[in-house]
Design an enzyme around this catalytic site. Sequence first.
Site, short mmCIF file in Angstrom:
data_model
loop_
_atom_site.label_atom_id
_atom_site.label_comp_id
_atom_site.label_asym_id
_atom_site.label_seq_id
_atom_site.Cartn_x
_atom_site.Cartn_y
_atom_site.Cartn_z
N GLN A 213 0.93 -1.09 0.08
CA GLN A 213 0.09 -0.57 -0.13
C GLN A 213 0.69 1.27 -0.35
O GLN A 213 1.47 1.45 1.23
CB GLN A 213 -0.78 -0.26 1.13
CG GLN A 213 -1.40 -1.25 1.80
CD GLN A 213 -2.88 -1.31 0.09
OE1 GLN A 213 -3.61 -0.43 -0.37
NE2 GLN A 213 -2.94 -2.61 -0.68
N ALA A 254 -11.68 3.55 4.31
CA ALA A 254 -10.36 1.84 3.05
C ALA A 254 -9.95 3.07 2.65
O ALA A 254 -9.96 4.50 2.01
CB ALA A 254 -11.70 0.84 3.35
N HIS A 255 -8.70 2.24 2.03
CA HIS A 255 -7.79 2.30 1.04
C HIS A 255 -8.77 3.25 -0.55
O HIS A 255 -9.98 3.06 -0.96
CB HIS A 255 -6.85 1.74 0.58
CG HIS A 255 -6.92 0.59 0.18
ND1 HIS A 255 -6.61 -0.75 -0.13
CD2 HIS A 255 -9.04 -0.30 0.13
CE1 HIS A 255 -7.33 -1.84 -0.45
NE2 HIS A 255 -8.58 -2.18 -0.34
N ASN A 256 -8.41 4.73 -0.56
CA ASN A 256 -8.77 4.94 -2.09
C ASN A 256 -10.19 5.25 -2.42
O ASN A 256 -10.44 5.72 -3.10
CB ASN A 256 -8.05 3.60 -2.74
CG ASN A 256 -7.13 3.12 -3.93
OD1 ASN A 256 -6.21 2.24 -3.30
ND2 ASN A 256 -5.67 4.18 -3.92
#
Lengths: 362, 362, 362
Positions: A213, A254-256
């Site tokens: 990540q 969460a990511h993005n």
Amino acid sequence: MSAIGLTVAELAGAVEKRSGGVLRAQVHGDAGRLIQGVASLEAAGPTDVAFLANPRYQAAARRSAAAALVLSAAQREAVFPAGRDAGTVLESDQPYAWFAFASQLLYPQPTPAPYRDPTASIDPGADVDASARIDAHAVVERGATIGARAWIGAGAFVGAEARIGSDTRLHAGAVVHARCRIGERGIVHSAAVIGADGFGFAPFQGGWVKIPQVGCVLVGDDVEIGAGTTIDRGTMGDTIVEDGVKIDNQVQIAHNCRIGAQTAIAGCVGIAGSATIGRRCQLAGAAMIAGHLSIPDGTVIGAGTLVSRSIREPGFYTGFFPMMSNRDWERNAALLRHLGDLRDRIRRLEGRHDNSNPRGEP
Amino acid sequence: MSAIGLTVAELAGAVEKRSGGVLRAQVHGDAGRLIQGVASLEAAGPTDVAFLANPRYQAAARRSAAAALVLSAAQREAVFPAGRDAGTVLESDQPYAWFAFASQLLYPQPTPAPYRDPTASIDPGADVDASARIDAHAVVERGATIGARAWIGAGAFVGAEARIGSDTRLHAGAVVHARCRIGERGIVHSAAVIGADGFGFAPFQGGWVKIPQVGCVLVGDDVEIGAGTTIDRGTMGDTIVEDGVKIDNQVQIAHNCRIGAQTAIAGCVGIAGSATIGRRCQLAGAAMIAGHLSIPDGTVIGAGTLVSRSIREPGFYTGFFPMMSNRDWERNAALLRHLGDLRDRIRRLEGRHDNSNPRGEP
Amino acid sequence: MSAIGLTVAELAGAVEKRSGGVLRAQVHGDAGRLIQGVASLEAAGPTDVAFLANPRYQAAARRSAAAALVLSAAQREAVFPAGRDAGTVLESDQPYAWFAFASQLLYPQPTPAPYRDPTASIDPGADVDASARIDAHAVVERGATIGARAWIGAGAFVGAEARIGSDTRLHAGAVVHARCRIGERGIVHSAAVIGADGFGFAPFQGGWVKIPQVGCVLVGDDVEIGAGTTIDRGTMGDTIVEDGVKIDNQVQIAHNCRIGAQTAIAGCVGIAGSATIGRRCQLAGAAMIAGHLSIPDGTVIGAGTLVSRSIREPGFYTGFFPMMSNRDWERNAALLRHLGDLRDRIRRLEGRHDNSNPRGEP
């Protein structure tokens, strides 16, 4: 009671000024009453200002011993049709915002004095503004930047090359990982974690291969992030929280993801990866947003609602099972499992009549 | 195995004493068996005491190698109608409570020795009892009070003017912010945050104005607060957790809530602002309580249930969508969106019959 | 962009090697293109490799400026039936896994250099491998074991007699309590708490008696544990997380659970006590698992689904109330409370017909 004391007239003037001239309250009654604090209608004493948060509380407003009450014109007419004998009324077309500014004036946030606790661990290669305050056992790693008047609380962590903007406060134990950025005038509460790895794994041979990540978390100005909230770094690109977003406790982003400006997210909300939330949205408590979808500007998601597909039209969306006595739930849940059977039985009944389902319903 | 060894008779006497004389167990079999620990039915060895947590486990009880089993009279008759050859039985009318006290006796919590780690950061203006233990990197700010035999774990934070009662333990990394109070004999687990700002903002010009959160969190005696749990300070008044409340991990309690004495709150529960939860309530896992409502004493809320309105009568309330195969869910969820159509089709069918809806149902 | 640069051919060879020879990509186009990083289809530049995560993104794949795209044979035919002019294609039968390995190669995790920060608090009786890295203000208590190349982040806590395996990383502020064990190559993110007390109390005299939680948490190898996640120690036996399990942020795992190898648990999931989750399961976000039940190997639980009973057959299970406009929800939720009435009305209608309910449905 705060340490500040202002007359009603002074307070009204100060709120007007702080609101950029937008909030002008009309004083009914004694403009010279001393105001030293804010309080609820019930708890307010003779130097407090209070406001009517909810129409249900009209009786409490009538009984209130508050020096002054902030009310809309309609509220004033409803609660005090013959005037308020017991004290002053401030009439405002936005009483809640007026009250918020008044509260800020009466309880000013302390500007931290420049300070570096001797137990803080500050890398010599970090760029810490001379006006910042760094509390005990805080850690600021190599290449990190701490802006003017920023306040890094006890035991808080700022990773390598992270940036904390001017006038931003990390409370005790807040964590901002490497290369992430928090804008100006931000607040990050205790045990919040900004920039942990996103949850990214490719299935392989019955197990999982971790996907590094390598993105960041970029947080805009005037953002508040609640205690225990987690915002993961992007996988490749970045996770973005725009200006003015307010996030309550124990929210997971969460990511993005991208969270649009001024959006408010209540406690226990979860937002899965790559979701795009528009501007000025409101996500009520425990709402859950699935990944890879988008929600348009101005959307309101009700408490406990799972958003599993993109929403095209702004609106107020809800989806939770209504609470019942456990006995009723047992019965209704059992029937819910067999809605198809009920539908089929209706169809069969309709089949015995001509034109019984004229609209061809399913 | 614990470091303690007691005969069955000694243990029974000690439990009776510790329970204030309430729990008197009748010994069937050898009262002289040595007991050194507690264990599950399956894992119990010849110096362990075990109990029957669930009627399903009767076969395991029969097979158990435990030195002694704590059973109710009914359990004893059901499991060992002809007596237990393999060991002793302790008959109690409250076997679970008996087991809990026995376990406390066999695994006594260590009383911390007075200690101040040299790396701890204790403000000279804090009032730390000489018998307290303060671990590495803990922070105790100005004006804070730490009671007798209290134990502040590594890296834990006690803010200015906060009070930690006697015999209370903050585990590593727990956070208690300024002016909040934890009573006596409390336990605050790691990453719990007591007294972060409540989530209070007034809408203004498309954005949000922060309302200063100037109240406190007041926690009574004998309260346990789980890891990662957050309890926000009140906006004006205080957030209150009464005596004997037990709170599991990752629970969120918002500003100005009141949690009644002895209430138990399981993991992942969220309680929105200004909710009042009665005494001796039980909130099962992931229950969500909306704000500005009240729940009466003794109410049980089932897992995953959203309480969106005040409850007037104590009872057991439930509301979650029952799990199905995904295929069934797809079909039932689609029909659920059209319950109104089904109802209308029933109405039309009824309209073709005299007296078809004699009770005038909707 | 990473610091690494490899040609497409070199990268393909390195992925093949790292995957144990399983992932062999076929190169279509220039095998000599330089690859320095991974990126999304949209963001990829002329030295990036990208992949097609979702069939919806075919147009983005066509437009992508990536040096190389990893595609399955079917994707390649669908997206570039006439070949890709703009760059290279790597054809793999497992493009996602291929991409994951490539990303690991291009963004290698740093092996920490042996280090003990002078502010770390390491008990002389702890067994810390000489190759380990211990960051600022970390605490390692008496009898704890830190394996080779393990990395204990700033402010992280390792309790007495806990064991951290080789090559495992605790991020800043992670907590591993006494006697718990984390295997090799693990990652524990910030504010995760491993080994807090389980939530165990026996009711007694209107209050609660704490049951000492004397078990441990045993975590296998190659396990990742997300930020803010809590895993409680067992009451008597241990809480067990088997090898290869991946756990996202803010997951709650209660005492005495067992999580089977390779299972993946998404954010905000809660698992109540003594639940047994099989191997290779997937629990989607905010799923809630009740206690004392079991879920077989390979089961998939959908987002927001409450599992209240044991599952016997592996499959894909779902249970959440579908989202609607709030107006529709109000209507449907009201009808849902009266499904029994609808069913009764159908019955009455059927009663007027012979054979109207031939299958004897409820």
